[in-house]
Design an enzyme around this catalytic site. Structure first.
Site, PDB file in Angstrom:
ATOM      1  N   HIS A   1      -6.944  -1.898   1.587  1.00 54.00           N
ATOM      2  CA  HIS A   1      -7.004  -0.647   0.818  1.00 54.00           C
ATOM      3  C   HIS A   1      -6.435   0.470   1.681  1.00 54.00           C
ATOM      4  O   HIS A   1      -6.636   0.495   2.887  1.00 54.00           O
ATOM      5  CB  HIS A   1      -8.460  -0.306   0.451  1.00 54.00           C
ATOM      6  CG  HIS A   1      -8.555   0.691  -0.653  1.00 54.00           C
ATOM      7  ND1 HIS A   1      -8.451   2.045  -0.431  1.00 54.00           N
ATOM      8  CD2 HIS A   1      -8.718   0.529  -1.979  1.00 54.00           C
ATOM      9  CE1 HIS A   1      -8.544   2.672  -1.589  1.00 54.00           C
ATOM     10  NE2 HIS A   1      -8.710   1.782  -2.549  1.00 54.00           N
TER      11      HIS A   1
ATOM     12  N   ASP B   1     -11.023  -5.054  -6.699  1.00 51.26           N
ATOM     13  CA  ASP B   1     -10.372  -6.071  -7.533  1.00 51.26           C
ATOM     14  C   ASP B   1     -10.735  -7.489  -7.134  1.00 51.26           C
ATOM     15  O   ASP B   1     -10.565  -8.419  -7.916  1.00 51.26           O
ATOM     16  CB  ASP B   1      -8.853  -5.874  -7.468  1.00 51.26           C
ATOM     17  CG  ASP B   1      -8.467  -4.542  -8.064  1.00 51.26           C
ATOM     18  OD1 ASP B   1      -7.993  -3.661  -7.315  1.00 51.26           O
ATOM     19  OD2 ASP B   1      -8.705  -4.344  -9.266  1.00 51.26           O
TER      20      ASP B   1
HETATM   21  C1  SDX Z   1      -6.631  -0.446  -6.061  1.00 53.42           C
HETATM   22  O1  SDX Z   1      -5.651   3.886  -3.879  1.00 53.42           O
HETATM   23  C2  SDX Z   1      -6.724   3.548  -4.592  1.00 53.42           C
HETATM   24  O2  SDX Z   1      -7.760   4.196  -4.497  1.00 53.42           O
HETATM   25  C3  SDX Z   1      -6.520   2.305  -5.459  1.00 53.42           C
HETATM   26  C4  SDX Z   1      -7.803   1.786  -6.123  1.00 53.42           C
HETATM   27  C5  SDX Z   1      -8.316   2.741  -7.208  1.00 53.42           C
HETATM   28  O3  SDX Z   1      -9.469   2.640  -7.525  1.00 53.42           O
HETATM   29  O4  SDX Z   1      -7.457   3.503  -7.770  1.00 53.42           O
HETATM   30  O5  SDX Z   1      -8.781   1.572  -5.117  1.00 53.42           O
HETATM   31  C6  SDX Z   1      -7.534   0.457  -6.852  1.00 53.42           C
HETATM   32  O6  SDX Z   1      -5.432  -0.377  -6.246  1.00 53.42           O
HETATM   33  C7  SDX Z   1      -7.220  -1.353  -4.985  1.00 53.42           C
HETATM   34  C8  SDX Z   1      -6.133  -2.160  -4.210  1.00 53.42           C
HETATM   35  C9  SDX Z   1      -5.704  -3.339  -5.074  1.00 53.42           C
HETATM   36  N1  SDX Z   1      -4.539  -4.008  -4.498  1.00 53.42           N
HETATM   37  C10 SDX Z   1      -4.639  -5.223  -3.871  1.00 53.42           C
HETATM   38  O7  SDX Z   1      -5.695  -5.830  -3.693  1.00 53.42           O
HETATM   39  C11 SDX Z   1      -3.286  -5.799  -3.462  1.00 53.42           C
HETATM   40  C12 SDX Z   1      -3.392  -6.387  -2.026  1.00 53.42           C
HETATM   41  N2  SDX Z   1      -3.512  -5.282  -1.088  1.00 53.42           N
HETATM   42  C13 SDX Z   1      -2.316  -4.741  -0.496  1.00 53.42           C
HETATM   43  O8  SDX Z   1      -1.134  -4.891  -1.156  1.00 53.42           O
HETATM   44  C14 SDX Z   1      -2.554  -3.473   0.337  1.00 53.42           C
HETATM   45  O9  SDX Z   1      -3.666  -3.695   1.093  1.00 53.42           O
HETATM   46  C15 SDX Z   1      -2.671  -2.163  -0.404  1.00 53.42           C
HETATM   47  C16 SDX Z   1      -1.500  -1.902  -1.292  1.00 53.42           C
HETATM   48  C17 SDX Z   1      -3.928  -2.120  -1.201  1.00 53.42           C
HETATM   49  C18 SDX Z   1      -2.744  -1.061   0.664  1.00 53.42           C
HETATM   50  O10 SDX Z   1      -1.505  -1.037   1.285  1.00 53.42           O
HETATM   51  P1  SDX Z   1      -1.200   0.024   2.477  1.00 53.42           P
HETATM   52  O11 SDX Z   1      -2.306   0.971   2.664  1.00 53.42           O
HETATM   53  O12 SDX Z   1       0.172   0.579   2.269  1.00 53.42           O
HETATM   54  O13 SDX Z   1      -1.256  -0.885   3.742  1.00 53.42           O
HETATM   55  P2  SDX Z   1      -0.040  -1.664   4.322  1.00 53.42           P
HETATM   56  O14 SDX Z   1       0.686  -2.414   3.223  1.00 53.42           O
HETATM   57  O15 SDX Z   1       0.736  -0.743   5.181  1.00 53.42           O
HETATM   58  O16 SDX Z   1      -0.782  -2.796   5.213  1.00 53.42           O
HETATM   59  C19 SDX Z   1      -1.124  -2.547   6.553  1.00 53.42           C
HETATM   60  C20 SDX Z   1      -1.002  -3.915   7.214  1.00 53.42           C
HETATM   61  C21 SDX Z   1       0.382  -4.549   7.029  1.00 53.42           C
HETATM   62  O17 SDX Z   1       0.575  -5.438   8.127  1.00 53.42           O
HETATM   63  P3  SDX Z   1       1.482  -4.925   9.402  1.00 53.42           P
HETATM   64  O18 SDX Z   1       2.781  -4.387   8.811  1.00 53.42           O
HETATM   65  O19 SDX Z   1       0.646  -3.860  10.073  1.00 53.42           O
HETATM   66  O20 SDX Z   1       1.669  -6.171  10.238  1.00 53.42           O
HETATM   67  O21 SDX Z   1      -1.931  -4.839   6.609  1.00 53.42           O
HETATM   68  C22 SDX Z   1      -1.184  -5.887   5.980  1.00 53.42           C
HETATM   69  C23 SDX Z   1       0.238  -5.402   5.800  1.00 53.42           C
HETATM   70  O22 SDX Z   1       1.143  -6.505   5.819  1.00 53.42           O
HETATM   71  N3  SDX Z   1      -1.843  -6.127   4.684  1.00 53.42           N
HETATM   72  C24 SDX Z   1      -2.086  -7.330   4.156  1.00 53.42           C
HETATM   73  C25 SDX Z   1      -2.744  -7.068   2.944  1.00 53.42           C
HETATM   74  N4  SDX Z   1      -2.877  -5.749   2.765  1.00 53.42           N
HETATM   75  C26 SDX Z   1      -2.306  -5.168   3.834  1.00 53.42           C
HETATM   76  N5  SDX Z   1      -1.805  -8.582   4.607  1.00 53.42           N
HETATM   77  C27 SDX Z   1      -2.208  -9.599   3.791  1.00 53.42           C
HETATM   78  N6  SDX Z   1      -2.853  -9.439   2.611  1.00 53.42           N
HETATM   79  C28 SDX Z   1      -3.134  -8.183   2.153  1.00 53.42           C
HETATM   80  N7  SDX Z   1      -3.768  -8.013   0.997  1.00 53.42           N
END
Ligand code: SDX
Length: 425
Positions: A308, A365
């Site tokens: 998140h 989720d």
């Molecule tokens: C919602 O914003 C809100 O408040 C949203 C929400 C709401 O109520 O409105 O809370 C609802 O959207 C919840 C989130 C639902 N999405 C998911 O579950 C999809 C999976 N999660 C990711 O795609 C991700 O964690 C996000 C999109 C939720 C957050 O992305 P960020 O903050 O841009 O973080 P990032 O992509 O920069 O990740 C940081 C690191 C990265 O690795 P490095 O580049 O540092 O090596 O963490 C890794 C990412 O690759 N990473 C994951 C991951 N999420 C982040 N690696 C594997 N699996 C994951 N799910």
């Protein structure tokens, strides 16, 4: 100049610039850089707005480190366990929890507005079978603005609240119609003898002239899910609503934009992806393989329902949903194989350095899909459920934006990396 400022020094010129520090009720201080470009001649760059406050707000507060969430100062666990979704929707829109009389009047107001113009059915007819309900919903909400075009210039608080009540009331009906049409089923009209959440389940599951049994447990579980989704500060879809609203577009065009943004699997579409992911993993023996894929930077596979932007601790909504899942697993006949796989994912991920070092915890989720699946809600409707819950929040954020006397159109700048002028002379 206010007494609290942040001084920025350009080490190429030695020039320093002071920017006011704004202090919130709670949470991180905010540096006002509205004059940054005017004073320094430079833009700031903030990929994905990770460090940027886009507005002043009094609606929702999130402490990502503590895993805390409040709507208008009430903790989410209080609202989700002691109050109804309609209590919460009223709180978001009217800034205070309702009295019994106010709640009854609000509920009646929403019932009166729960029907849609019969012409809307021609729109539904235009979609192919099995069209994704989110595509239908975003189109139908934009189309709704054609029936209320006078709401482009809302100039009275009463009109604004009428517009707000109308969209909160109609979204469940449009959502249920979207599902019924995309599956070739007869639409079920709202039953004004039923409460908000029960009525939605009835419109989703009912059949003409057939009594459909809805257990109080199911209605309560879905009502809690709506409450947990009701608002969440400046997430991507709320930002989309605010950006569209900042141009003075029709409020229903703004809500339609929010639906479009929410649909993405990185955002509200994640709940559907979580269930599809549990199906793909299928059993606990495969979990390690998929965790490895999620960690592999060269593999696009992500662990859906994990991570998140704001929570660097457990998402408090996930904690509430996990308890609800475990409490209702028998009554709701929750898919035990999915639960087994989900528990294994959580157990491994929460002890794995990759996830721990990145503060990746289960989010809302990760658990909502399991309960919605047990409520016999089709996967393609999961994001629609999110929309029904989030609409009062989106509208409350829209109203707050409108009420801001210094509201400005959202218009960010860029870091240009394209070609220099190469026009043939
Ligand atoms: C919602 O914003 C809100 O408040 C949203 C929400 C709401 O109520 O409105 O809370 C609802 O959207 C919840 C989130 C639902 N999405 C998911 O579950 C999809 C999976 N999660 C990711 O795609 C991700 O964690 C996000 C999109 C939720 C957050 O992305 P960020 O903050 O841009 O973080 P990032 O992509 O920069 O990740 C940081 C690191 C990265 O690795 P490095 O580049 O540092 O090596 O963490 C890794 C990412 O690759 N990473 C994951 C991951 N999420 C982040 N690696 C594997 N699996 C994951 N799910």
């Amino acid at each position: 100049m206010p007494n609290k400022t942040l001084t920025v020094t350009d080490n190429r010129t030695g020039k320093s610039f002071d920017f006011p520090i704004l202090e919130p009720t709670i949470g991180p201080d905010v540096v006002d850089i509205s004059e940054f470009y005017k004073n320094t001649g430079m833009f700031t760059f903030d990929r994905g707005f990770t460090s940027t406050a886009s507005c002043r707000s009094r609606i929702t507060y999130i402490d990502g480190g503590e895993g805390k969430l409040m709507y208008r100062g009430y903790d989410i666990s209080y609202l989700a366990t002691q109050k109804s979704f309609l209590d919460t929707a009223y709180l978001l829109l009217h800034k205070e929890l309702p009295t019994k009389e106010q709640l009854d009047s609000f509920s009646l107001e929403l019932k009166k507005r729960s029907f849609v113009h019969e012409s809307m059915k021609k729109l539904f007819d235009a979609f192919p079978d099995n069209a994704h309900p989110m595509a239908i919903l975003s189109s139908a909400v934009a189309a709704l603005s054609t029936f209320y075009f006078d709401h482009l210039d809302l100039d009275s608080p009463e009109e604004v609240m009428e517009m707000a009540h109308r969209i909160v009331a109609k979204i469940p009906t449009i959502a249920a119609f979207s599902y019924r049409y995309s599956n070739g089923l007869p639409v079920i009209y709202p039953d004004l003898s039923k409460g908000f959440t029960e009525n939605f389940l009835y419109m989703l599951r009912g059949y003409p002239h057939h009594h459909v049994e809805l257990s109080p447990i199911e209605v309560q579980a879905l009502d809690t899910i709506f409450t947990l989704h009701a608002d969440h500060e400046q997430n991507a879809s709320t930002t989309a609503v605010r950006v569209v609203a900042s141009t003075h577009a029709h409020p229903y065009a703004a809500i339609s934009a929010g639906i479009g943004a929410l649909w993405g699997r990185a955002h509200g579409g994640a709940n559907e992806s979580v269930i599809r992911q549990l199906e793909l993993i299928d059993n606990v023996d495969n979990v390690e393989k998929y965790i490895a894929k999620a960690k592999d930077p060269n593999d696009p596979f992500r662990l859906m329902g994990f991570g998140h932007r704001v929570y660097k601790n457990f998402d408090p909504r996930a904690t509430i949903l996990k308890k609800l899942r475990d409490r209702l697993s028998d009554e709701l006949n929750i898919n035990s194989q999915y639960v087994e796989v989900a528990n294994k994912i959580e157990q491994i991920a929460l002890n794995d350095e990759y996830f721990v070092s990145r503060n990746l915890y289960p989010n809302i989720d990760f658990y909502s899909g399991l309960i919605l699946d047990a409520l016999k809600i089709p996967k393609e409707m999961f994001a629609v459920i999110f929309v029904i819950g989030r609409t009062p929040g989106w509208i409350a954020q829209w109203i707050e934006l409108k009420e801001q006397p210094d509201m400005k159109i959202a218009r960010p700048r860029q870091l240009y990396l394209g070609p220099n002028d190469r026009t043939p002379q």
